[in-house]
Design a protein around this motif. Structure first.
Motif, PDB file in Angstrom:
ATOM      1  N   UNK A   1      10.914  -2.678 -13.836  1.00 55.47           N
ATOM      2  CA  UNK A   1      10.926  -4.069 -13.238  1.00 55.47           C
ATOM      3  C   UNK A   1       9.664  -4.410 -12.728  1.00 55.47           C
ATOM      4  N   UNK A   2       9.066  -5.624 -12.675  1.00 54.39           N
ATOM      5  CA  UNK A   2       7.833  -5.934 -12.023  1.00 54.39           C
ATOM      6  C   UNK A   2       7.523  -5.484 -10.875  1.00 54.39           C
ATOM      7  N   UNK A   3       6.361  -5.037 -10.302  1.00 58.76           N
ATOM      8  CA  UNK A   3       6.174  -4.293  -9.191  1.00 58.76           C
ATOM      9  C   UNK A   3       6.068  -5.491  -8.063  1.00 58.76           C
ATOM     10  N   UNK A   4       5.867  -6.906  -8.318  1.00 62.96           N
ATOM     11  CA  UNK A   4       6.191  -7.573  -7.307  1.00 62.96           C
ATOM     12  C   UNK A   4       7.511  -7.734  -6.903  1.00 62.96           C
ATOM     13  N   UNK A   5       8.489  -7.787  -7.832  1.00 58.81           N
ATOM     14  CA  UNK A   5       9.918  -7.838  -7.462  1.00 58.81           C
ATOM     15  C   UNK A   5      10.073  -6.506  -6.485  1.00 58.81           C
ATOM     16  N   UNK A   6       9.666  -5.433  -6.356  1.00 60.58           N
ATOM     17  CA  UNK A   6       9.954  -4.272  -5.847  1.00 60.58           C
ATOM     18  C   UNK A   6       9.124  -4.392  -4.394  1.00 60.58           C
ATOM     19  N   UNK A   7       8.218  -5.239  -4.356  1.00 61.54           N
ATOM     20  CA  UNK A   7       7.601  -5.604  -2.795  1.00 61.54           C
ATOM     21  C   UNK A   7       8.284  -6.790  -2.263  1.00 61.54           C
ATOM     22  N   UNK A   8       9.127  -7.503  -2.761  1.00 56.53           N
ATOM     23  CA  UNK A   8      10.092  -8.398  -2.230  1.00 56.53           C
ATOM     24  C   UNK A   8      11.420  -7.633  -1.890  1.00 56.53           C
ATOM     25  N   UNK A   9      11.730  -6.911  -2.548  1.00 57.75           N
ATOM     26  CA  UNK A   9      12.997  -6.207  -2.238  1.00 57.75           C
ATOM     27  C   UNK A   9      12.704  -5.092  -1.135  1.00 57.75           C
ATOM     28  N   UNK A  10      11.662  -4.627  -1.065  1.00 55.67           N
ATOM     29  CA  UNK A  10      11.501  -3.650   0.066  1.00 55.67           C
ATOM     30  C   UNK A  10      11.289  -4.480   1.409  1.00 55.67           C
ATOM     31  N   UNK A  11      10.863  -5.729   1.254  1.00 56.79           N
ATOM     32  CA  UNK A  11      10.877  -6.634   2.661  1.00 56.79           C
ATOM     33  C   UNK A  11      12.506  -6.794   2.860  1.00 56.79           C
ATOM     34  N   UNK A  12      13.010  -7.253   1.710  1.00 53.81           N
ATOM     35  CA  UNK A  12      14.725  -7.654   2.027  1.00 53.81           C
ATOM     36  C   UNK A  12      15.387  -6.636   2.607  1.00 53.81           C
TER      37      UNK A  12
ATOM     38  N   UNK B   1      -1.313  -0.356  -8.871  1.00 52.93           N
ATOM     39  CA  UNK B   1      -3.058   0.017  -8.548  1.00 52.93           C
ATOM     40  C   UNK B   1      -3.447  -1.294  -8.397  1.00 52.93           C
ATOM     41  N   UNK B   2      -3.208  -2.182  -9.525  1.00 49.91           N
ATOM     42  CA  UNK B   2      -3.959  -3.517  -9.701  1.00 49.91           C
ATOM     43  C   UNK B   2      -3.544  -4.264  -8.378  1.00 49.91           C
ATOM     44  N   UNK B   3      -2.449  -4.355  -7.915  1.00 46.72           N
ATOM     45  CA  UNK B   3      -2.256  -5.033  -6.815  1.00 46.72           C
ATOM     46  C   UNK B   3      -2.483  -4.812  -5.673  1.00 46.72           C
ATOM     47  N   UNK B   4      -2.756  -3.221  -5.326  1.00 50.62           N
ATOM     48  CA  UNK B   4      -3.576  -2.708  -4.344  1.00 50.62           C
ATOM     49  C   UNK B   4      -4.797  -3.002  -4.170  1.00 50.62           C
ATOM     50  N   UNK B   5      -5.617  -3.094  -5.316  1.00 51.09           N
ATOM     51  CA  UNK B   5      -6.890  -3.311  -5.402  1.00 51.09           C
ATOM     52  C   UNK B   5      -7.069  -4.753  -4.947  1.00 51.09           C
ATOM     53  N   UNK B   6      -6.271  -5.470  -5.320  1.00 51.41           N
ATOM     54  CA  UNK B   6      -6.588  -7.092  -5.298  1.00 51.41           C
ATOM     55  C   UNK B   6      -6.155  -7.442  -4.047  1.00 51.41           C
TER      56      UNK B   6
ATOM     57  N   UNK C   1       0.995  -1.394   0.004  1.00 51.79           N
ATOM     58  CA  UNK C   1       0.045   0.162  -0.149  1.00 51.79           C
ATOM     59  C   UNK C   1       0.815   1.042   0.294  1.00 51.79           C
ATOM     60  N   UNK C   2       2.097   1.139   0.313  1.00 56.13           N
ATOM     61  CA  UNK C   2       3.035   2.238   0.462  1.00 56.13           C
ATOM     62  C   UNK C   2       3.665   2.611  -0.852  1.00 56.13           C
ATOM     63  N   UNK C   3       3.381   1.685  -1.875  1.00 60.31           N
ATOM     64  CA  UNK C   3       4.028   2.014  -3.200  1.00 60.31           C
ATOM     65  C   UNK C   3       2.910   2.951  -4.122  1.00 60.31           C
TER      66      UNK C   3
ATOM     67  N   UNK D   1      -7.213  -7.867  -1.153  1.00 67.04           N
ATOM     68  CA  UNK D   1      -8.213  -8.423  -0.105  1.00 67.04           C
ATOM     69  C   UNK D   1      -8.098 -10.076  -0.733  1.00 67.04           C
ATOM     70  N   UNK D   2      -7.797 -10.258  -1.668  1.00 70.59           N
ATOM     71  CA  UNK D   2      -8.012 -11.880  -2.035  1.00 70.59           C
ATOM     72  C   UNK D   2      -6.457 -12.268  -2.473  1.00 70.59           C
ATOM     73  N   UNK D   3      -5.631 -11.273  -2.773  1.00 69.78           N
ATOM     74  CA  UNK D   3      -4.131 -11.952  -3.170  1.00 69.78           C
ATOM     75  C   UNK D   3      -3.143 -11.719  -2.075  1.00 69.78           C
ATOM     76  N   UNK D   4      -3.590 -11.210  -1.051  1.00 69.83           N
ATOM     77  CA  UNK D   4      -2.355 -10.857   0.018  1.00 69.83           C
ATOM     78  C   UNK D   4      -1.720 -12.129   0.600  1.00 69.83           C
ATOM     79  N   UNK D   5      -2.611 -13.082   0.980  1.00 74.06           N
ATOM     80  CA  UNK D   5      -1.969 -14.300   1.471  1.00 74.06           C
ATOM     81  C   UNK D   5      -0.959 -14.857   0.354  1.00 74.06           C
ATOM     82  N   UNK D   6      -1.353 -14.942  -0.821  1.00 76.56           N
ATOM     83  CA  UNK D   6      -0.455 -15.570  -1.883  1.00 76.56           C
ATOM     84  C   UNK D   6       0.560 -14.917  -2.035  1.00 76.56           C
TER      85      UNK D   6
END
Length: 330
Positions: free
Chosen positions: A130-141, A71-76, A55-57, A78-83
């Motif tokens: 780069x893919x947004x998913x990679x940025x979420x993983x990198x931010x955690x690392x 935006x797509x990742x944020x909106x989804x 949500x900080x992205x 509720x159903x994709x967070x656990x995945x």
């Protein structure tokens, strides 16, 4: 470009008979002296951690080659967070950074803003997406990694780049204060400004991984960083036309979240090389300054030259190329 710069650094090292690291580092078999008890390991994320990072992205952040926007990742969520949380935690437990997250799409942008300048590659600045998913993983690392570096005070206090509560402003304030103190003490200050050429693109992965080992990173975490750095690819897109895939064998990847702090760690020991001068760094820019009473003026140049020779050795041994522009005579 990175391989070209690394080759130049190697050629200089061989020309001047500098020592070069020859051992190829791997996470399985390494000959580097690390700490006896590595203390940094990645820990699993909670769903609320990933939710906060996502949500900080910025919602308008440009998507990568997969065209999945923030935006797509944020909106989804509720159903994709656990995945998403499971995918990122699995990356840390298996020490594998997914291949699909390592493909970059590079967009050349004119440095001057004039469209006619884009015909000359030297007048363009590459924007790596780069893919947004990679940025979420990198931010955690990054969150875990920088906490470890800060808690153990690993990064030099004279490095102002890519550090919390540090900036060009703090670097300039410290430097100006030193000059003013030298003036009050009736001392002459000599300053040498150094700039690295294509520094982010030329660093060697094996040397970077060995430096991670030496600051106490566990073997599992090093394996993850090795996976993160290796087998990187990119394509260049101009309009609707895309180039062939290019493989990247050197450097930290452009446009990523982790690269700046990895580069800072890579050049961290450079600031300890000078023995006569004080060194200060801001990312790939380094200042050397020395102050002596006027009666010792003749000692300044030899002292600077001795430190510059040692810095040149460090640069060659670390695959970093210093571009020196000679002064033009009028």
């Amino acid at each position: 470009m990175g391989q070209c710069t690394a080759t130049k650094a190697k050629a200089l090292a061989e020309e001047h008979d500098f020592d070069l690291p020859v051992t190829q580092f791997t996470s399985v078999d390494c000959n580097f002296d690390g700490l006896e008890n590595p203390t940094f390991r990645f820990i699993p994320n909670k769903e609320e951690d990933i939710d906060k990072i996502t949500r900080a992205l910025p919602s308008n952040k440009a998507p990568g080659i997969d065209k999945i926007s923030a935006r797509v990742l944020k909106d989804s969520l509720p159903v994709t967070l656990s995945v998403i949380t499971t995918l990122i935690n699995r990356s840390f437990t298996t020490n594998i950074f997914p291949t699909s997250w390592k493909m970059a799409e590079v967009i050349p942008c004119s440095k001057t803003g004039k469209s006619e300048d884009t015909d000359d590659p030297c007048n363009t600045r590459p924007i790596s997406l780069l893919p947004i998913m990679s940025k979420i993983c990198e931010r955690s690392a990054l969150s875990q990694f920088t906490k470890y570096l800060d808690d153990n005070k690993i990064i030099s206090q004279f490095q102002s780049g890519n550090r919390k509560h540090h900036s060009t402003e703090t670097a300039l304030l410290y430097f100006t204060d030193e000059l003013l103190k030298n003036m009050d003490s009736k001392k002459i200050s000599a300053v040498v400004l150094l700039d690295m050429s294509k520094a982010f693109d030329s660093i060697r992965h094996d040397i970077l991984l060995s430096k991670l080992k030496k600051v106490g990173i566990s073997n599992n975490a090093i394996s993850w960083f090795e996976s993160y750095l290796s087998n990187r690819k990119q394509v260049v897109r101009i309009g609707n036309t895309t180039s062939e895939i290019c493989h990247l064998n050197y450097g930290v990847p452009q446009g990523t979240i982790l690269s700046p702090v990895l580069f800072t760690l890579y050049v961290n020991d450079l600031l300890t090389v000078p023995k006569h001068c004080q060194a200060m760094g801001y990312v790939d820019d380094t200042k050397l300054f020395l102050a002596l009473p006027s009666k010792q003026f003749n000692e300044i140049i030899p002292a600077l030259n001795n430190d510059l020779r040692d810095i040149a050795k460090w640069c060659c041994s670390n695959s970093v190329y210093l571009l020196i522009q000679p002064k033009q005579r009028s």
